[in-house]
Design an enzyme around this catalytic site. Structure first.
Site, PDB file in Angstrom:
ATOM      1  N   ASP A 106       0.789  -1.133  -0.095  1.00  0.00           N
ATOM      2  CA  ASP A 106      -0.027  -0.184   0.038  1.00  0.00           C
ATOM      3  C   ASP A 106       0.916   1.300   0.004  1.00  0.00           C
ATOM      4  OD1 ASP A 106      -2.183   1.353   0.378  1.00  0.00           O
ATOM      5  OD2 ASP A 106      -2.460   1.201   2.504  1.00  0.00           O
ATOM      6  N   LYS A 134      -1.516  -1.919  -4.413  1.00  0.00           N
ATOM      7  CA  LYS A 134      -2.244  -0.593  -4.488  1.00  0.00           C
ATOM      8  C   LYS A 134      -1.463   0.538  -4.863  1.00  0.00           C
ATOM      9  CE  LYS A 134      -5.662  -0.607  -0.921  1.00  0.00           C
ATOM     10  NZ  LYS A 134      -6.147  -0.013   0.394  1.00  0.00           N
TER      11      LYS A 134
END
Ligand code: IMP
Ligand code: MG
Length: 184
Positions: A106, A134
């Protein structure tokens, strides 16, 4: 199967079938990369426990497994940027070919920290494998060597990933309904 959690899921992002197919491909890719090299799989707890179990069985190579537990999240959906080791390595990793197995990349804070940490501990090579990527929220310049699925900027649960320690046993990757957060 009956599920207490299904009603909390807004939508399914990656199905069980898609997970199975992709993890099998990733296992095969790791076989090509590490045949004869006795890699050490290093699962980042807690989130990777489901993925690492499936990934290892999808890669029939002579290997062993180690775990490290870290946290950067105090039950929120935003990274605090600081990484804390809650459970450390239990063996010497000097000279080992490490395959770090993460649930999701992330902000990159966790993997940036772990990469430095394992290099300092003497790892010979470090390969980063993540189930989900992500990229929209990246803060550190970390890239995965092998990623399962690139996903949009949404908070996801299931297949090991949690919200406030729940939903790890949901067998697919899903997005929670907004009211689940507001009721917390
Ligand atoms: P990073 O340090 O921001 O890259 O985040 C790494 C950790 O944050 C992961 O190992 C997860 O535990 C957690 N995380 C990040 N995004 C999500 C998400 O969408 N759902 C659940 N956990 C997440
Ligand atoms: Mg987590």
């Amino acid at each position: 199967m009956r599920s207490e959690m299904e009603k909390d899921i807004l939508k399914v992002l990656v199905t069980e079938e898609e997970l199975k197919q992709r993890v099998s491909e990733m296992g095969a890719a790791l076989y090509e990369m590490f045949e004869g090299k006795n890699p050490l799989f290093l699962g980042v707890l807690k989130g990777s426990f489901v993925f690492v179990a499936d990934l290892m069985r999808a890669c029939q190579i002579k290997s062993d497994i180690e775990f490290i537990a870290v946290s950067s999240y105090a039950n929120a959906t935003e990274s605090s940027g600081r990484v804390r080791i809650n459970y450390d390595l239990q063996q010497d990793i000097t000279g080992r070919h490490l395959v770090i197995v993460e649930d999701i990349l992330d902000s990159g804070n966790t993997l940036a920290f772990l990469k430095q940490y394992f290099l300092a501990k003497g790892a010979a090579t470090i390969t980063i494998v993540t189930l989900l990527d992500k990229p929209a929220r990246r803060e550190k310049a970390v890239t995965a060597d092998l990623a399962g699925f690139t996903i949009p900027d949404e908070f996801v649960v299931g297949y090991g990933l949690d919200y406030a320690q729940r939903y790890r046993n949901v067998p697919y990757i899903g997005v929670l309904k907004p009211e689940v957060y507001s009721n917390h």
